[in-house]
Design a protein around this motif. Structure first.
Motif, PDB file in Angstrom:
ATOM      1  N   LEU A 194       0.825  -1.211   0.000  1.00  0.00           N
ATOM      2  CA  LEU A 194       0.000   0.000   0.000  1.00  0.00           C
ATOM      3  C   LEU A 194       0.860   1.263   0.000  1.00  0.00           C
ATOM      4  CD1 LEU A 194      -2.790  -0.951   2.584  1.00  0.00           C
ATOM      5  CD2 LEU A 194      -3.045  -0.700   0.103  1.00  0.00           C
ATOM      6  N   LEU A 195       1.980   1.219   0.678  1.00  0.00           N
ATOM      7  CA  LEU A 195       2.859   2.391   0.739  1.00  0.00           C
ATOM      8  C   LEU A 195       3.549   2.630  -0.598  1.00  0.00           C
ATOM      9  CD1 LEU A 195       4.445   1.868   4.261  1.00  0.00           C
ATOM     10  CD2 LEU A 195       2.810   3.643   3.614  1.00  0.00           C
ATOM     11  N   ARG A 196       3.752   1.595  -1.357  1.00  0.00           N
ATOM     12  CA  ARG A 196       4.390   1.741  -2.660  1.00  0.00           C
ATOM     13  C   ARG A 196       3.358   2.059  -3.733  1.00  0.00           C
ATOM     14  NH1 ARG A 196       8.899  -3.004  -3.267  1.00  0.00           N
ATOM     15  NH2 ARG A 196      10.089  -2.521  -1.394  1.00  0.00           N
ATOM     16  N   GLY A 197       3.871   2.554  -4.845  1.00  0.00           N
ATOM     17  CA  GLY A 197       3.006   2.852  -5.980  1.00  0.00           C
ATOM     18  C   GLY A 197       3.819   3.505  -7.076  1.00  0.00           C
ATOM     19  N   ASP A 198       3.127   4.010  -8.076  1.00  0.00           N
ATOM     20  CA  ASP A 198       3.820   4.645  -9.188  1.00  0.00           C
ATOM     21  C   ASP A 198       4.563   5.891  -8.713  1.00  0.00           C
ATOM     22  OD1 ASP A 198       2.838   2.745 -10.902  1.00  0.00           O
ATOM     23  OD2 ASP A 198       1.101   3.953 -11.510  1.00  0.00           O
ATOM     24  N   ILE A 199       5.736   6.102  -9.272  1.00  0.00           N
ATOM     25  CA  ILE A 199       6.504   7.307  -8.954  1.00  0.00           C
ATOM     26  C   ILE A 199       5.699   8.531  -9.373  1.00  0.00           C
ATOM     27  CG2 ILE A 199       8.635   8.587  -9.481  1.00  0.00           C
ATOM     28  CD1 ILE A 199       9.934   5.812  -9.977  1.00  0.00           C
ATOM     29  N   GLY A 200       5.535   9.475  -8.461  1.00  0.00           N
ATOM     30  CA  GLY A 200       4.748  10.676  -8.735  1.00  0.00           C
ATOM     31  C   GLY A 200       3.310  10.587  -8.279  1.00  0.00           C
ATOM     32  N   SER A 201       2.857   9.394  -7.914  1.00  0.00           N
ATOM     33  CA  SER A 201       1.490   9.246  -7.398  1.00  0.00           C
ATOM     34  C   SER A 201       1.447   9.678  -5.936  1.00  0.00           C
ATOM     35  CB  SER A 201       1.019   7.802  -7.544  1.00  0.00           C
ATOM     36  OG  SER A 201       1.813   6.925  -6.759  1.00  0.00           O
ATOM     37  N   THR A 202       0.248   9.974  -5.437  1.00  0.00           N
ATOM     38  CA  THR A 202       0.105  10.442  -4.061  1.00  0.00           C
ATOM     39  C   THR A 202      -0.546   9.374  -3.190  1.00  0.00           C
ATOM     40  OG1 THR A 202      -2.039  11.460  -4.557  1.00  0.00           O
ATOM     41  CG2 THR A 202      -0.076  12.848  -4.770  1.00  0.00           C
ATOM     42  N   VAL A 203      -0.257   9.452  -1.905  1.00  0.00           N
ATOM     43  CA  VAL A 203      -0.862   8.549  -0.938  1.00  0.00           C
ATOM     44  C   VAL A 203      -1.091   9.330   0.354  1.00  0.00           C
ATOM     45  CG1 VAL A 203       1.424   7.715  -0.195  1.00  0.00           C
ATOM     46  CG2 VAL A 203      -0.615   6.356   0.280  1.00  0.00           C
ATOM     47  N   ALA A 204      -2.274   9.167   0.935  1.00  0.00           N
ATOM     48  CA  ALA A 204      -2.616   9.854   2.186  1.00  0.00           C
ATOM     49  C   ALA A 204      -2.378   8.911   3.359  1.00  0.00           C
ATOM     50  CB  ALA A 204      -4.070  10.313   2.158  1.00  0.00           C
ATOM     51  N   LEU A 205      -1.592   9.363   4.328  1.00  0.00           N
ATOM     52  CA  LEU A 205      -1.308   8.582   5.522  1.00  0.00           C
ATOM     53  C   LEU A 205      -1.913   9.271   6.736  1.00  0.00           C
ATOM     54  CD1 LEU A 205       2.490   7.699   5.033  1.00  0.00           C
ATOM     55  CD2 LEU A 205       0.480   6.481   4.170  1.00  0.00           C
ATOM     56  N   THR A 206      -2.654   8.495   7.507  1.00  0.00           N
ATOM     57  CA  THR A 206      -3.124   8.986   8.801  1.00  0.00           C
ATOM     58  C   THR A 206      -2.205   8.421   9.865  1.00  0.00           C
ATOM     59  OG1 THR A 206      -5.410   9.100   8.028  1.00  0.00           O
ATOM     60  CG2 THR A 206      -5.062   9.080  10.412  1.00  0.00           C
ATOM     61  N   VAL A 207      -1.624   9.327  10.662  1.00  0.00           N
ATOM     62  CA  VAL A 207      -0.527   8.974  11.560  1.00  0.00           C
ATOM     63  C   VAL A 207      -0.828   9.474  12.963  1.00  0.00           C
ATOM     64  CG1 VAL A 207       1.942   9.293  12.002  1.00  0.00           C
ATOM     65  CG2 VAL A 207       1.118   9.095   9.638  1.00  0.00           C
ATOM     66  N   GLN A 208      -0.399   8.701  13.956  1.00  0.00           N
ATOM     67  CA  GLN A 208      -0.526   9.144  15.348  1.00  0.00           C
ATOM     68  C   GLN A 208       0.857   9.207  15.983  1.00  0.00           C
ATOM     69  OE1 GLN A 208      -3.039   6.762  17.951  1.00  0.00           O
ATOM     70  NE2 GLN A 208      -3.551   8.615  19.110  1.00  0.00           N
ATOM     71  N   ARG A 209       1.093  10.305  16.707  1.00  0.00           N
ATOM     72  CA  ARG A 209       2.353  10.505  17.401  1.00  0.00           C
ATOM     73  C   ARG A 209       2.107  10.507  18.903  1.00  0.00           C
ATOM     74  NH1 ARG A 209       5.567  15.163  14.876  1.00  0.00           N
ATOM     75  NH2 ARG A 209       5.930  13.471  13.369  1.00  0.00           N
ATOM     76  N   GLY A 210       2.527   9.439  19.549  1.00  0.00           N
ATOM     77  CA  GLY A 210       2.295   9.328  20.987  1.00  0.00           C
ATOM     78  C   GLY A 210       0.809   9.341  21.299  1.00  0.00           C
ATOM     79  N   ALA A 211       0.435  10.183  22.296  1.00  0.00           N
ATOM     80  CA  ALA A 211      -0.979  10.287  22.690  1.00  0.00           C
ATOM     81  C   ALA A 211      -1.689  11.433  21.993  1.00  0.00           C
ATOM     82  CB  ALA A 211      -1.062  10.469  24.210  1.00  0.00           C
TER      83      ALA A 211
END
Length: 559
Positions: free
Chosen positions: A262-279
């Motif tokens: 899922l993290l990989r893909g075509d060069i130049g394509s976009t991917v949205a990541l939802t991330v949590q840092r600590g609490a």
């Protein structure tokens, strides 16, 4: 310098050992999974009479009422013909196709143990559950790739017509069974890759579209590290952040490899990541994938001015990464010496290893590759691109897991008198594989086509590189390194002795090979005391000791 191959034809030294870490989100796994059969998939074509490629007496003779004579899928026959043509024309040793086909049909037993094949000399007999079902005549031309591909594809189709297990198996897996057991009989490095496997292998060689994070293998979604100058770094992601979702897909229940995909893909394509840092509350970042390579170079500099570059493999991004690291650390102040650590390096792209050797040599031979017809190419160093002063002391570290392309680099620098090799004997894989990327089904065929010979003319295969300064016989003690350096100062130490032994060895007997490799046996175990590095540091800091350990260039050059 000379570049081997062009277009979709590439030359690599296949890794003898696992090349990559399974924890990296931007790194393919060391062993790609076999493609999963699609439900109901089949390579069986429409059914016809028994003489689909000739009369029943010269092509196929059915021996059971329970078997029909199908037409195999054209793609399967085309892939087999491609592989057989390669073996017939370019395999490093001349090889008959008949044993390859027999072993391939026998490989179907991996999918259904009831399938066997018997070579009866005048024909091949296909057997299912102990009962003969068909007789296959060999092609009129005994080494015809197209003829044998038809025999193999027909045998597979006939087996499928009676085997429920084969009827539920994907074409890619049938091809895998037909080819890889047979190819392993040629040598351990010649192999077929399914389209799924080929895609992962190509990503390791050529790079891939990624975001630049390394994941913790024990905690799904946890970022272990963020690579510099990557989309993840520019987005402000950091080690310890946890990825909760990729796009609309939650990741907590995903297998690691699925998350990587899922993290990989075509060069130049976009991917949205939802991330949590600590609490803190989760946040979302949209990243644009860029071309990334597996990181294979790591540099450091100590307080004495010694620069160490650790090479863990060779891909198409390694050369630029290597240049950057060397310039970064040698440019940080006066440099006493350079240590090139090739221990546990399983190899990779052949051309890259030679490109790196070229950075340290101004002229002369670096390596010769020979196919079954004779010399293919002698690679010559080109002047003007040296990355460090030619007089800068240089030590190369090797061990029993230094293999393939890394042996090419070590041998070139040793033979040419540019570096002192320290450590233990290397793995001994001196074969070059040609990668054919244009198979009809988008798979890959990787075949051994050449043997490598060092600048002195000796073969690397089964012999490897024998260090000038051997540490493998030393006990793992704090004083072991001092014992090694003391031996260098004795009257009996002559650095050219190893090169002379390599050049004059009788390569016709196994006993002679064992005698030669026994000069410094391969060593692979971890030590609590890094004897190799301690010896290397002493060498580069002591000009007199280094000069004594360095083979004279006039001796090391090829006669």
């Amino acid at each position: 310098m000379t570049i081997f191959g062009s277009g979709t034809l590439r030359l690599v030294l296949a890794s003898s050992l696992a090349l990559v870490s399974a924890c990296s989100a931007d790194t393919p796994p060391a062993a790609a999974p076999v493609a999963t059969p699609a439900a109901g998939s089949s390579f069986l074509g429409s059914l016809t009479s028994t003489n689909w490629f000739g009369s029943s007496s010269t092509g196929v003779k059915l021996l059971s009422e329970n078997v029909s004579a199908p037409i195999p899928a054209r793609e399967m026959e085309d892939v087999l013909a491609f592989v057989y043509r390669g073996i017939s024309s370019n395999y490093v040793d001349r090889s008959s196709l008949r044993p390859v086909v027999v072993a391939g049909l026998s490989g179907l037993s991996r999918l259904d143990p009831k399938v066997t094949v018997q070579d009866q000399g005048s024909n091949l007999r296909l057997v299912y559950d102990g009962k003969p079902i068909a007789q296959l005549d060999p092609p009129a031309s005994t080494e015809s790739p197209s003829g044998w591909s038809r025999v193999a594809a027909t045998g597979a189709a006939l087996a499928e017509s009676v085997s429920p297990a084969l009827r539920g198996t994907a074409t890619d897996d049938i091809l895998n069974a037909l080819l890889n057991p047979a190819l392993q009989n040629l040598d351990p490095y010649t192999r077929y890759l399914t389209p799924t496997q080929a895609k992962l292998e190509q990503a390791g060689r050529r790079g891939f579209g990624g975001v630049g994070v390394t994941l913790d293998p024990e905690q799904i979604g946890m970022i272990r590290a963020v690579l510099d100058d990557t989309p993840a770094a520019r987005a402000g992601l950091a080690a310890g952040d946890r990825i909760l979702s990729v796009g609309d897909t939650r990741v907590e229940a995903l297998p690691q490899q699925q998350l990587i995909a899922l993290l990989r893909g075509d060069i130049g394509s976009t991917v949205a990541l939802t991330v949590q840092r600590g609490a803190d509350a989760p946040f979302t970042r949209t990243l644009t994938r860029q071309k990334l390579f597996q990181t294979t170079v790591r540099g450091q500099r100590d307080g004495d001015g010694i620069v160490t570059i650790k090479l863990s493999g060779f891909n198409e991004g390694t050369l630029d990464e290597f240049k950057t690291e060397v310039k970064k650390y040698t440019g940080a102040g006066p440099t006493k010496g350079l240590i090139l650590d090739l221990r546990d390096n399983p190899g990779g792209t052949f051309r890259t290893a030679l490109d790196i050797a070229d950075l340290f040599l101004a002229d002369g031979p670096m390596m010769t590759a020979r196919d079954r017809r004779g010399i293919v190419n002698e690679t010559i160093a080109t002047p003007g691109d040296e990355i460090v002063p030619m007089k800068l002391p240089m030590v190369v570290l090797t061990n029993g897991q230094t293999a393939s392309a890394s042996e090419v680099l070590a041998a070139a620098l040793q033979d040419r008198g540019r570096a002192v090799v320290v450590g233990s004997g290397s793995f001994g894989k001196g074969l070059v594989q040609t990668v054919y990327e244009d198979l009809p089904n988008k798979g890959e065929f990787i075949m051994t086509t050449m043997r490598l010979h060092s600048p002195l003319g000796y073969s690397l295969h089964k012999y490897g590189v024998i260090p000038t300064v051997c540490t493998s016989r030393q006990a793992d003690t704090p004083t072991a390194a001092s014992h090694v350096t003391a031996e260098i100062l004795t009257p009996d130490f002559h650095p050219e002795d190893v090169l002379y032994a390599r050049r004059t060895a009788d390569r016709s007997t196994e006993a002679a090979r064992e005698t030669l490799t026994g000069l410094c046996p391969p060593f692979t175990k971890a030590r609590s005391n890094d004897i190799d590095r301690q010896v290397a540091e002493t060498l580069v800091l002591d000009p007199t000791l280094y000069a004594r350990a360095l083979p004279a260039p006039t001796i090391a050059k090829k006669n």
